[in-house]
Design an enzyme around this catalytic site. Structure first.
Site, PDB file in Angstrom:
ATOM      1  N   GLY A   1      18.798  -4.951 -18.978  1.00  9.77           N
ATOM      2  CA  GLY A   1      20.157  -4.948 -19.493  1.00  9.77           C
ATOM      3  C   GLY A   1      20.278  -5.439 -20.914  1.00  9.77           C
TER       4      GLY A   1
ATOM      5  N   ASN B   1      28.924 -15.334 -29.384  1.00  4.03           N
ATOM      6  CA  ASN B   1      28.854 -13.949 -28.910  1.00  4.03           C
ATOM      7  C   ASN B   1      30.145 -13.195 -29.249  1.00  4.03           C
ATOM      8  OD1 ASN B   1      28.558 -11.570 -27.307  1.00  4.03           O
ATOM      9  ND2 ASN B   1      27.232 -12.680 -25.881  1.00  4.03           N
TER      10      ASN B   1
ATOM     11  N   SER C   1      20.630  -5.098 -24.619  1.00  6.19           N
ATOM     12  CA  SER C   1      21.163  -3.962 -25.365  1.00  6.19           C
ATOM     13  C   SER C   1      20.629  -3.908 -26.793  1.00  6.19           C
ATOM     14  CB  SER C   1      22.696  -3.989 -25.348  1.00  6.19           C
ATOM     15  OG  SER C   1      23.174  -5.247 -25.753  1.00  6.19           O
TER      16      SER C   1
ATOM     17  N   LYS D   1       0.814  -1.228   0.000  1.00  6.60           N
ATOM     18  CA  LYS D   1       0.000   0.000   0.000  1.00  6.60           C
ATOM     19  C   LYS D   1       0.842   1.269   0.000  1.00  6.60           C
ATOM     20  CE  LYS D   1      -3.195  -2.837   2.368  1.00  6.60           C
ATOM     21  NZ  LYS D   1      -2.858  -3.597   3.584  1.00  6.60           N
ATOM     22  N   ARG D   2       2.165   1.164   0.221  1.00 12.50           N
ATOM     23  CA  ARG D   2       2.947   2.397   0.320  1.00 12.50           C
ATOM     24  C   ARG D   2       2.981   3.140  -1.018  1.00 12.50           C
ATOM     25  NH1 ARG D   2       9.133   1.453  -0.609  1.00 12.50           N
ATOM     26  NH2 ARG D   2       8.868  -0.304  -1.976  1.00 12.50           N
TER      27      ARG D   2
ATOM     28  N   GLU E   1      17.655  -6.023   0.685  1.00 16.44           N
ATOM     29  CA  GLU E   1      17.642  -7.235  -0.140  1.00 16.44           C
ATOM     30  C   GLU E   1      19.060  -7.683  -0.493  1.00 16.44           C
ATOM     31  OE1 GLU E   1      15.673  -4.697  -0.329  1.00 16.44           O
ATOM     32  OE2 GLU E   1      13.642  -5.253  -0.916  1.00 16.44           O
TER      33      GLU E   1
ATOM     34  N   ASN F   1      17.391 -12.213 -21.757  1.00 13.97           N
ATOM     35  CA  ASN F   1      17.134 -10.938 -21.101  1.00 13.97           C
ATOM     36  C   ASN F   1      16.202 -10.165 -22.011  1.00 13.97           C
ATOM     37  OD1 ASN F   1      18.937 -11.371 -18.952  1.00 13.97           O
ATOM     38  ND2 ASN F   1      20.669 -10.640 -20.166  1.00 13.97           N
TER      39      ASN F   1
ATOM     40  N   CYS G   1      20.644  -2.828 -36.830  1.00 13.46           N
ATOM     41  CA  CYS G   1      20.602  -3.911 -35.831  1.00 13.46           C
ATOM     42  C   CYS G   1      21.596  -5.009 -36.196  1.00 13.46           C
ATOM     43  CB  CYS G   1      19.186  -4.478 -35.769  1.00 13.46           C
ATOM     44  SG  CYS G   1      19.084  -6.029 -34.879  1.00 13.46           S
TER      45      CYS G   1
HETATM   46  O1  LIG Z   1      11.951   1.709   2.001  1.00 10.90           O
HETATM   47  P1  LIG Z   1      12.098   2.424   0.692  1.00 10.90           P
HETATM   48  O2  LIG Z   1      13.286   3.343   0.636  1.00 10.90           O
HETATM   49  O3  LIG Z   1      10.815   3.084   0.256  1.00 10.90           O
HETATM   50  O4  LIG Z   1      12.349   1.253  -0.372  1.00 10.90           O
HETATM   51  C1  LIG Z   1      13.583   0.874  -0.897  1.00 10.90           C
HETATM   52  O5  LIG Z   1      14.357   0.156   0.060  1.00 10.90           O
HETATM   53  C2  LIG Z   1      13.816  -1.077   0.519  1.00 10.90           C
HETATM   54  C3  LIG Z   1      14.833  -1.754   1.413  1.00 10.90           C
HETATM   55  O6  LIG Z   1      16.056  -1.980   0.770  1.00 10.90           O
HETATM   56  C4  LIG Z   1      13.407  -1.994  -0.638  1.00 10.90           C
HETATM   57  O7  LIG Z   1      12.684  -3.097  -0.151  1.00 10.90           O
HETATM   58  C5  LIG Z   1      12.560  -1.271  -1.687  1.00 10.90           C
HETATM   59  O8  LIG Z   1      12.324  -2.103  -2.794  1.00 10.90           O
HETATM   60  C6  LIG Z   1      13.273   0.013  -2.111  1.00 10.90           C
HETATM   61  O9  LIG Z   1      12.490   0.716  -3.042  1.00 10.90           O
HETATM   62  O1  LIG Z   2      25.301  -9.927 -23.249  1.00 10.76           O
HETATM   63  P1  LIG Z   2      24.505  -8.652 -23.189  1.00 10.76           P
HETATM   64  O2  LIG Z   2      23.066  -8.855 -23.598  1.00 10.76           O
HETATM   65  O3  LIG Z   2      25.177  -7.535 -23.914  1.00 10.76           O
HETATM   66  O4  LIG Z   2      24.532  -8.233 -21.651  1.00 10.76           O
HETATM   67  C1  LIG Z   2      23.510  -8.467 -20.725  1.00 10.76           C
HETATM   68  O5  LIG Z   2      23.437  -9.835 -20.339  1.00 10.76           O
HETATM   69  C2  LIG Z   2      24.574 -10.369 -19.670  1.00 10.76           C
HETATM   70  C3  LIG Z   2      24.261 -11.783 -19.237  1.00 10.76           C
HETATM   71  O6  LIG Z   2      23.125 -11.855 -18.398  1.00 10.76           O
HETATM   72  C4  LIG Z   2      24.995  -9.491 -18.479  1.00 10.76           C
HETATM   73  O7  LIG Z   2      26.239  -9.940 -18.007  1.00 10.76           O
HETATM   74  C5  LIG Z   2      25.106  -8.022 -18.860  1.00 10.76           C
HETATM   75  O8  LIG Z   2      25.350  -7.242 -17.707  1.00 10.76           O
HETATM   76  C6  LIG Z   2      23.806  -7.571 -19.535  1.00 10.76           C
HETATM   77  O9  LIG Z   2      23.888  -6.227 -19.926  1.00 10.76           O
END
Ligand SMILES: O=P(O)(O)O[C@H]1O[C@H](CO)[C@@H](O)[C@H](O)[C@H]1O
Ligand SMILES: O=P(O)(O)O[C@H]1O[C@H](CO)[C@@H](O)[C@H](O)[C@H]1O
Lengths: 348, 348
Positions: free
Chosen positions: B161, B77, B163, B30-31, B319, B155, B52
């Site tokens: 991430g 790659n 690209s 709810k925040r 986290e 990804n 591309c």
């Molecule tokens: O408590 P905040 O600053 O609103 O929230 C932030 O820090 C928390 C603790 O690391 C995380 O769980 C949240 O995802 C993040 O947005």
């Molecule tokens: O290989 P990419 O698509 O350029 O890169 C992406 O995937 C990789 C594998 O998960 C990660 O290490 C990179 O940080 C991310 O940007």
């Protein structure tokens, strides 16, 4: 090529605290980046923002009004992830569905009445006042005998999920020891049982000899890029003395912690001439559960930026599913941070 | 309040695959959110983009020219994190500095010649062709006897991430088993030794009975929000049959994997009417290291979005330092995904 070269060949390094490895791919830092670019966060902030729920005299979400505080200000998080009065429960359905209630207290600490500052822009005495609050809050929370672990941390920057730029940190305390701390407990204990000294005291001594990854040093603390860093510019502040938690710090140590915090975060800001985002936090022994001579106080800094104020490292895909991975070496990162000035770029 | 209520009270849940817990704070959803807002990624892409490096007939970074492919296209790659010819090395300096060389092969798979598509927008036969390539690439890489683990993943989205928006995935293969897989191996083995069946077959049967977290089901697969999900809309596709890796899948199973992939990713896109970002990947038994009857093929989806197309969950601070944490319950997430249509929003 015949012989392995740690500065350029792919390899894994063991994080001796967690017992988990990081994949280092130094040659990969040369790849071009056409992906997401972040906001570079150069906005000027006012000293006081009437809409900020952390500024002195303003009203918060729950209707409370902040005092006209002059140093720091602490209150219970209006949207705490953990609550004090959660009823106890322990669920185990066929060893497949396992859950347990968790209770705790979450607090917020405004580091300064000034909306426009961050740690590196504060004076050492003002940072020392924050260290004092961390220490007294830790002491207060540890008085609840059901609290077993106290996590002091800061999320800095919107990119790190920080929802308010007013300088502040958080403390989450709870009745079980979280998973990352269990890993560090286990590995520190193993080392202590075998060697009779804390793992981090041996590690700090070895790093001081090597001088390859040290960023800052004073009488009481060292700031370094750990050999096993996962994030590009990850660092760690370690106390020279083996202490289990922040309660053990003397006045001198608290002053020197403030001093090294200012120097390290100033170098961070100067690295890409930006208010450098990170999540940082202390790792300390559990409380109210006996003595932990193997535990050695330290503080981790996990910053996401990789190449510039706007290009971060994405810990995604392979990293989430398989193994953390980094592109630049920890030694290169340490060199870059050592090359930075300790005068904040805004003051030049 | 006297009794614990799992839908509203803070608690931890055990991830039976990794052996690690997630903190669930349902009341916290709810925040209000005043933090970073992402680009909602609604751009229209052309069928073919001359710039591309994945589109047919275009030139890549290393000067190679892509063929005029009609289904999928695989290549090594150009910026591989792992290389085939890394010399062997094993470093252990005082139990504090521990490193080992790592070698491997990293590949890229373009899922379609069409620059403008994503998995949910492709036909089931076109997705089946991708599954076929995953299977044949897995078989080819497993022929190198030094390769011990093969990570197939995608990804999706700049926020993850990625690209290049051209639909593609990756395969990283290497000579050691990465950390997340070691955890899953250990826990699956423990369960198998005690019960004589794979943990995930018992888990899928229990979930099918409960019907609380199931999103999709066909003869061969189930898509569900795991009881221990960390990311807000995290899901898992699990095969009904206990198989160690993708090589075991029959034609029918490959068709049904394609079908459930289309349905799950379509629900994802419809959740916030956006091309839903995620990192997804298969977890499979190690290769060239014996038999793993305890290993049960599955595919994880880790999507970052929490509240809308532009507000994500930040896994930061607490986290990173202490424990993964989520705000909405897995049951609520499953309900939201079940409420979504399986007709893609762009076609309505
Ligand atoms: O408590 P905040 O600053 O609103 O929230 C932030 O820090 C928390 C603790 O690391 C995380 O769980 C949240 O995802 C993040 O947005
Ligand atoms: O290989 P990419 O698509 O350029 O890169 C992406 O995937 C990789 C594998 O998960 C990660 O290490 C990179 O940080 C991310 O940007």
């Amino acid at each position: 090529q015949q012989t392995f070269e740690i500065n350029s060949d792919p390899h894994t390094r063991l994080n001796i605290l967690t017992g988990e490895r990081v994949l280092v791919s130094p040659h990969r830092s040369k790849r071009p980046w056409q992906g997401q670019v972040e906001d570079d966060n150069q906005e000027q902030r006012p000293v006081y923002d009437p809409k900020c729920y952390l500024c002195p005299t303003n009203e918060r979400a729950d209707g409370d009004v902040n005092p006209d505080y002059k140093e720091s200000f602490v209150f219970v998080n209006d949207f705490s992830a953990l609550l004090k009065d959660t009823p106890t429960a322990d669920i185990n359905d066929d060893e497949l569905f396992i859950a347990e209630s968790e209770k705790g207290i979450c607090k917020v600490i405004a580091f300064s009445p000034r909306h426009d500052l961050t740690l590196p822009e504060m004076s050492v005495p003002a940072i020392k006042a924050v260290v004092d609050v961390w220490q007294s809050e830790f002491a207060d929370l540890a008085k609840y005998d059901w609290i077993k672990y106290i996590q002091i941390f800061e999320n800095k920057g919107a990119i790190m999920g920080c929802s308010n730029p007013h300088p502040h940190g958080q403390i989450w305390s709870q009745n079980h020891v979280p998973v990352e701390l269990q890993k560090e407990s286990k590995n520190q204990q193993k080392y202590f049982d075998q060697h009779g000294t804390t793992m981090l005291s041996a590690y700090v001594q070895a790093e001081l000899k090597k001088q390859e990854r040290i960023i800052e040093e004073n009488d009481s603390f060292v700031a370094l890029v750990p050999f096993w860093a996962s994030w590009p510019y990850e660092t760690m502040i370690v106390s020279k003395r083996s202490v289990q938690n922040i309660l053990a710090f003397t006045e001198k140590e608290k002053e020197e912690l403030a001093a090294i915090l200012k120097l390290l975060t100033t170098r961070y800001d100067n690295l890409f001439n930006t208010s450098f985002p990170y999540s940082a936090g202390m790792h300390q022994a559990p409380v109210n559960s006996g003595d932990f001579p193997e535990w050695h106080w330290h503080m981790h800094f996990y910053p996401p930026l990789l190449r510039s104020a706007t290009v971060k490292k994405f810990m995604v895909g392979y990293e989430m599913l398989a193994n953390p991975q980094r592109d630049i070496t920890p030694e290169f990162a340490a060199q870059q941070l050592r090359n930075c000035s300790t005068t904040h770029y805004k003051n030049v």
